[in-house]
Structure formats: structure tokens, C-alpha cells
Design a protein around this motif. Structure first.
Motif, short mmCIF file in Angstrom:
data_model
loop_
_atom_site.label_atom_id
_atom_site.label_comp_id
_atom_site.label_asym_id
_atom_site.label_seq_id
_atom_site.Cartn_x
_atom_site.Cartn_y
_atom_site.Cartn_z
N MET A 1 11.91 -8.89 -4.12
CA MET A 1 11.59 -7.18 -4.96
C MET A 1 10.35 -6.80 -4.48
O MET A 1 9.71 -8.14 -4.74
N ILE A 2 9.75 -5.87 -4.08
CA ILE A 2 8.43 -5.39 -3.84
C ILE A 2 7.58 -5.43 -5.12
O ILE A 2 7.87 -4.44 -6.19
N ASN A 3 6.50 -6.35 -6.08
CA ASN A 3 5.80 -6.19 -6.86
C ASN A 3 4.59 -5.54 -6.69
O ASN A 3 3.53 -6.24 -5.52
N TYR A 4 4.21 -4.37 -7.07
CA TYR A 4 2.97 -3.82 -6.90
C TYR A 4 1.70 -3.92 -7.55
O TYR A 4 2.13 -4.73 -8.80
N VAL A 5 0.57 -3.59 -7.58
CA VAL A 5 -0.03 -5.05 -8.54
C VAL A 5 -1.66 -4.17 -8.15
O VAL A 5 -1.82 -4.19 -6.96
N PHE A 6 -2.28 -3.49 -9.32
CA PHE A 6 -3.51 -2.71 -8.54
C PHE A 6 -4.70 -4.13 -9.38
O PHE A 6 -4.80 -4.56 -9.78
N GLU A 7 -5.32 -4.29 -7.80
CA GLU A 7 -6.42 -5.70 -7.50
C GLU A 7 -7.95 -4.38 -7.22
O GLU A 7 -8.57 -4.57 -7.01
N GLY A 8 -8.07 -4.29 -8.92
CA GLY A 8 -9.96 -4.12 -8.53
C GLY A 8 -10.74 -4.61 -8.46
O GLY A 8 -11.81 -4.19 -7.89
N THR A 9 -10.83 -5.69 -8.40
CA THR A 9 -11.93 -6.73 -8.37
C THR A 9 -11.43 -6.80 -6.84
O THR A 9 -12.49 -7.30 -6.69
N VAL B 1 0.77 -2.03 5.96
CA VAL B 1 2.05 -3.04 5.20
C VAL B 1 2.91 -3.72 6.71
O VAL B 1 2.45 -2.90 7.64
N GLN B 2 3.16 -4.77 6.55
CA GLN B 2 3.73 -5.92 7.56
C GLN B 2 4.87 -4.78 8.02
O GLN B 2 5.75 -4.04 7.12
N ARG B 3 4.84 -4.83 9.17
CA ARG B 3 6.13 -3.63 9.82
C ARG B 3 7.40 -4.74 9.57
O ARG B 3 7.94 -3.77 9.27
N GLU B 4 7.61 -5.91 9.28
CA GLU B 4 9.11 -6.13 8.74
C GLU B 4 9.32 -5.46 7.55
O GLU B 4 10.32 -5.12 7.11
N PHE B 5 8.18 -4.96 7.36
CA PHE B 5 8.43 -3.59 5.10
C PHE B 5 8.59 -2.49 5.62
O PHE B 5 8.96 -2.00 4.86
N GLY B 6 8.55 -1.73 6.84
CA GLY B 6 7.96 -0.79 6.93
C GLY B 6 9.32 -0.14 6.98
O GLY B 6 10.07 0.05 7.19
N GLY B 7 8.84 1.19 6.71
CA GLY B 7 9.68 2.48 6.01
C GLY B 7 10.73 2.22 4.37
O GLY B 7 11.59 2.92 4.26
N ARG B 8 10.03 2.01 4.36
CA ARG B 8 10.06 1.77 2.40
C ARG B 8 9.54 2.14 1.24
O ARG B 8 9.86 2.28 0.08
N GLY B 9 8.39 2.69 1.68
CA GLY B 9 7.77 3.42 1.26
C GLY B 9 6.12 3.18 0.23
O GLY B 9 5.79 3.04 -0.43
N ILE B 10 7.07 1.12 0.78
CA ILE B 10 5.55 0.71 0.42
C ILE B 10 3.85 1.37 0.35
O ILE B 10 3.33 1.36 -0.19
N ALA B 11 4.20 1.91 2.11
CA ALA B 11 2.64 2.36 1.56
C ALA B 11 1.87 3.80 0.94
O ALA B 11 0.60 3.19 -0.22
N LYS B 12 3.16 3.83 0.78
CA LYS B 12 2.97 5.90 -0.51
C LYS B 12 2.89 5.30 -1.09
O LYS B 12 1.80 5.52 -2.35
N GLU B 13 3.43 4.63 -2.22
CA GLU B 13 3.62 3.96 -3.42
C GLU B 13 2.00 2.81 -3.67
O GLU B 13 1.45 3.27 -5.28
N LEU B 14 1.38 2.39 -2.40
CA LEU B 14 0.11 1.35 -3.21
C LEU B 14 -1.47 2.69 -3.04
O LEU B 14 -2.14 2.85 -3.26
#
Length: 81
Positions: free
Chosen positions: A1-9, A41-54
Motif C-alpha cells: 500500500m502506498i502512503n502519501y505524506v506532505f513533508e513541508g520541511t 517515481v521509481q520505475r517499478e511503481f510507474g503507471g499507478r497514478g502516484i506522480a499525479k497524486e504527489l
């Protein structure tokens, strides 16, 4: 499961898989603007919409805080157009 985090620092949003960084969207602050400079996004995690979410996470946070977004990163420009 991918966990998304905003890291302002660290001036980024990040995606983690089992605690390991697998993607990020970096920005720089310039006055009243957040300039999105890089999305990756690391290549092996591509195509999952991760970059868009970030990208959307950074854009949403910037808007919440009253900043304007400048998508210098070509991927961010595509997502936010």
C-alpha cells in the motif's frame, strides 16, 4: 500500500511503500509562489497514478496556504493544465 505524506520541511510530497521512498514531488518557495521543480517515481511503481497524486498534494497544500503554483516541471504542468 502506498502512503502519501506532505513533508513541508523538505519542500516536497512523498510516496512510501512499506516505509521506503518510492516517489516525490519537489517545490521551491519564491515569494507568493510555489514552483514545482521535479516529480519522480521509481520505475517499478510507474503507471499507478502516484506522480499525479504527489503533484496534486503539493498544489492543494499551496492553495490552502494562499500560494500560487508555478509548474516548472513538465509533468506537473501537464497534470495542472
Amino acid at each position: 500500500m502506498i502512503n502519501y505524506v506532505f513533508e513541508g520541511t523538505k519542500s516536497r510530497s512523498a510516496a512510501y511503500n512499506d516505509g521506503q521512498l518510492v516517489g516525490l514531488c519537489q517545490y521551491q518557495v519564491d515569494g507568493n509562489h510555489w514552483i514545482i521543480t521535479h516529480t519522480e517515481v521509481q520505475r517499478e511503481f510507474g503507471g499507478r497514478g502516484i506522480a499525479k497524486e504527489l503533484v496534486l498534494m503539493v498544489a492543494d497544500k499551496a492553495r490552502q496556504l494562499g500560494f500560487t503554483i508555478i509548474p516548472a516541471c513538465s509533468y506537473a504542468a501537464k497534470v495542472l493544465s
